[in-house]
Scaffold this active site. Structure first.
Site, PDB file in Angstrom:
ATOM      1  CG  ASP A 170      -1.676   1.202   1.462  1.00  0.00           C
ATOM      2  OD1 ASP A 170      -2.335   1.633   0.498  1.00  0.00           O
ATOM      3  OD2 ASP A 170      -1.646   1.771   2.582  1.00  0.00           O
TER       4      ASP A 170
ATOM      5  CG  ASP B 259      -1.997   7.390   0.679  1.00  0.00           C
ATOM      6  OD1 ASP B 259      -1.111   8.149   0.284  1.00  0.00           O
ATOM      7  OD2 ASP B 259      -3.076   7.215   0.069  1.00  0.00           O
TER       8      ASP B 259
ATOM      9  N   GLY C  87      -7.700   3.593   3.639  1.00  0.00           N
ATOM     10  CA  GLY C  87      -7.731   2.510   2.650  1.00  0.00           C
ATOM     11  C   GLY C  87      -8.940   2.522   1.737  1.00  0.00           C
TER      12      GLY C  87
ATOM     13  NE  ARG D 215     -10.499  11.911  -4.063  1.00  0.00           N
ATOM     14  CZ  ARG D 215     -10.045  12.328  -5.241  1.00  0.00           C
ATOM     15  NH1 ARG D 215     -10.731  13.205  -5.939  1.00  0.00           N
ATOM     16  NH2 ARG D 215      -8.902  11.881  -5.726  1.00  0.00           N
TER      17      ARG D 215
ATOM     18  CB  SER E  83      -4.563   7.376  -3.216  1.00  0.00           C
ATOM     19  OG  SER E  83      -4.451   8.723  -3.611  1.00  0.00           O
TER      20      SER E  83
ATOM     21  CG  ASN F  49      -4.517  12.633  -5.252  1.00  0.00           C
ATOM     22  OD1 ASN F  49      -4.479  13.462  -6.153  1.00  0.00           O
ATOM     23  ND2 ASN F  49      -5.514  12.561  -4.396  1.00  0.00           N
TER      24      ASN F  49
ATOM     25  CG  ASP G 193      -1.827   2.509   6.482  1.00  0.00           C
ATOM     26  OD1 ASP G 193      -2.258   2.093   5.395  1.00  0.00           O
ATOM     27  OD2 ASP G 193      -1.988   3.682   6.866  1.00  0.00           O
TER      28      ASP G 193
HETATM   29  C1  BG6 Z   1      -6.122   5.571   0.444  1.00  0.00           C
HETATM   30  C2  BG6 Z   1      -6.096   6.299   1.754  1.00  0.00           C
HETATM   31  O1  BG6 Z   1      -4.811   5.182   0.127  1.00  0.00           O
HETATM   32  O2  BG6 Z   1      -6.636   6.378  -0.613  1.00  0.00           O
HETATM   33  C3  BG6 Z   1      -7.475   6.885   2.049  1.00  0.00           C
HETATM   34  O3  BG6 Z   1      -5.747   5.402   2.791  1.00  0.00           O
HETATM   35  C4  BG6 Z   1      -7.946   7.732   0.866  1.00  0.00           C
HETATM   36  O4  BG6 Z   1      -7.406   7.638   3.227  1.00  0.00           O
HETATM   37  C5  BG6 Z   1      -7.953   6.872  -0.387  1.00  0.00           C
HETATM   38  O5  BG6 Z   1      -9.258   8.233   1.118  1.00  0.00           O
HETATM   39  C6  BG6 Z   1      -8.425   7.625  -1.627  1.00  0.00           C
HETATM   40  O6  BG6 Z   1      -7.496   8.629  -1.934  1.00  0.00           O
HETATM   41  P1  BG6 Z   1      -7.719   9.770  -3.018  1.00  0.00           P
HETATM   42  O7  BG6 Z   1      -6.345  10.406  -3.104  1.00  0.00           O
HETATM   43  O8  BG6 Z   1      -8.118   9.103  -4.297  1.00  0.00           O
HETATM   44  O9  BG6 Z   1      -8.747  10.684  -2.495  1.00  0.00           O
HETATM   45 MG    MG Z   2      -2.704   3.122   3.619  1.00  0.00          MG
END
Ligand code: BG6
Ligand code: MG
Length: 225
Positions: free
Chosen positions: A19, A21, A56, A59, A126, A128, A180
Site C-alpha cells: 500500500d 499512504d 484505505g 474518496r 488513492s 493521487n 496500514d
Molecule cells: C487511500 C487512503 O490510500 O486512498 C485513504 O488510505 C484515501 O485515506 C484513499 O481516502 C483515496 O485517496 P484519493 O487520493 O483518491 O482521495
Molecule cells: Mg494506507
C-alpha cells in the site's frame, strides 16, 4: 545417535504488494488533515479514531463515512463538491512534500526484496498515487503500480490486489501485502493473500503479523508468515 531436526521449509513468497499512504510514505496524515479540515467546515466531530475507518477506502466512501458520523445527508452534487474540496487541500499538502517523508528503511527493504528475486508492486486506493510517486521519485521502484483510478471497487474489495498479482504474473497465494488500514488487511485476505500490518497491533489484529513501521520488515520475517 540423535535424529536430525526436521524443519519446515520457509514458505515461498514470490511478490510483495505495498500500500502507499501510511506504508511507503507519511501521506496518511495529509488525508487525515484534509478530512479533519472538511469535518471542521461542516461542524462534524471527527477524531483520529474516526479516521481509522477512512483509511484505505475510496474518496467517496470516506466522505460517506464522515457524513454518517453526524447522520448528515447530502445530494450527489454536494458530495462531489465536498470531495473535490478535500482533494484540493490534500493535493496542496502533498505538493510541499519531499523525499524525507518516505518512511525510514523503505529503500533498504525494496532493495533487499528485489535482490532476493521477490517482485514488488504498489497498490493504492488513492487516485493521487501517481502524483505522490512522481513527487517522491519512487514510481520506478515498483514493477507494477495500481491506483484508485484503475479499479472499480476499492479496498476492502480484493480487486486491486488481484490486479497487481495478475500484472506481476504471480498467483495470489504467493503474494504478501503490506498495509496500514484494516480495509486493506481485509482486501488482502479476500484476495487469498497474507498480510503484514503496519501500525497498531490492536487495530490490525486480523493481519498475520503486525510491525510498528515498514522498516521493521525483513526477509526472514516474510518467510515466517
Ligand atoms: C487511500 C487512503 O490510500 O486512498 C485513504 O488510505 C484515501 O485515506 C484513499 O481516502 C483515496 O485517496 P484519493 O487520493 O483518491 O482521495
Ligand atoms: Mg494506507
Amino acid at each position: 545417535m540423535f535424529g536430525s531436526i526436521i524443519r519446515n521449509p520457509p514458505a515461498l513468497i514470490s511478490a510483495c504488494i505495498f500500500d502507499l499512504d501510511g506504508v511507503i510514505v507519511d501521506t496518511a496524515r495529509y488525508h487525515y488533515l484534509a478530512w479533519g479540515r472538511l469535518a471542521k467546515e461542516l461542524n462534524i466531530p471527527f477524531n483520529e479514531q474516526d479516521n481509522e475507518r477512512l483509511k484505505g477506502v475510496s474518496r467517496m466512501k470516506s466522505l460517506d463515512i464522515l457524513l454518517s458520523l453526524d447522520d448528515r445527508q447530502a445530494s450527489s452534487g454536494e458530495k462531489e463538491r465536498l470531495a473535490t474540496l478535500k482533494n484540493q487541500w490534500f493535493v496542496e499538502y502533498i505538493g510541499k512534500m519531499d523525499r524525507s517523508e518516505i518512511f525510514p528503511g523503505v529503500d533498504r527493504l525494496l532493495m533487499e526484496l528485489k535482490s532476493n528475486g521477490i517482485r514488488v508492486a504498489l497498490a493504492s486506493s488513492s487516485k493521487n498515487a501517481p502524483q505522490v510517486g512522481g513527487i517522491l521519485g519512487i514510481a520506478g521502484a515498483f514493477e507494477v503500480t495500481i491506483d484508485g483510478g484503475m479499479v472499480k471497487h476499492a479496498k476492502p474489495d480484493p480487486e486491486i490486489f488481484l490486479l497487481a498479482a495478475e500484472r506481476l504474473h504471480v498467483p495470489p497465494e504467493d503474494c504478501v501485502v503490506v498495509e496500514d488500514a484494516a480495509a486493506g488487511v481485509d482486501a488482502a485476505h479476500a484476495a487469498g493473500m497474507k498480510c503484514i500490518g503496519v501500525g497498531s497491533a490492536q487495530l490490525l489484529s486480523a493481519a498475520e503479523m503486525v510491525v510498528a513501521a515498514t522498516g521493521d520488515i525483513s526477509l526472514p520475517s516474510l518467510s515466517r508468515l
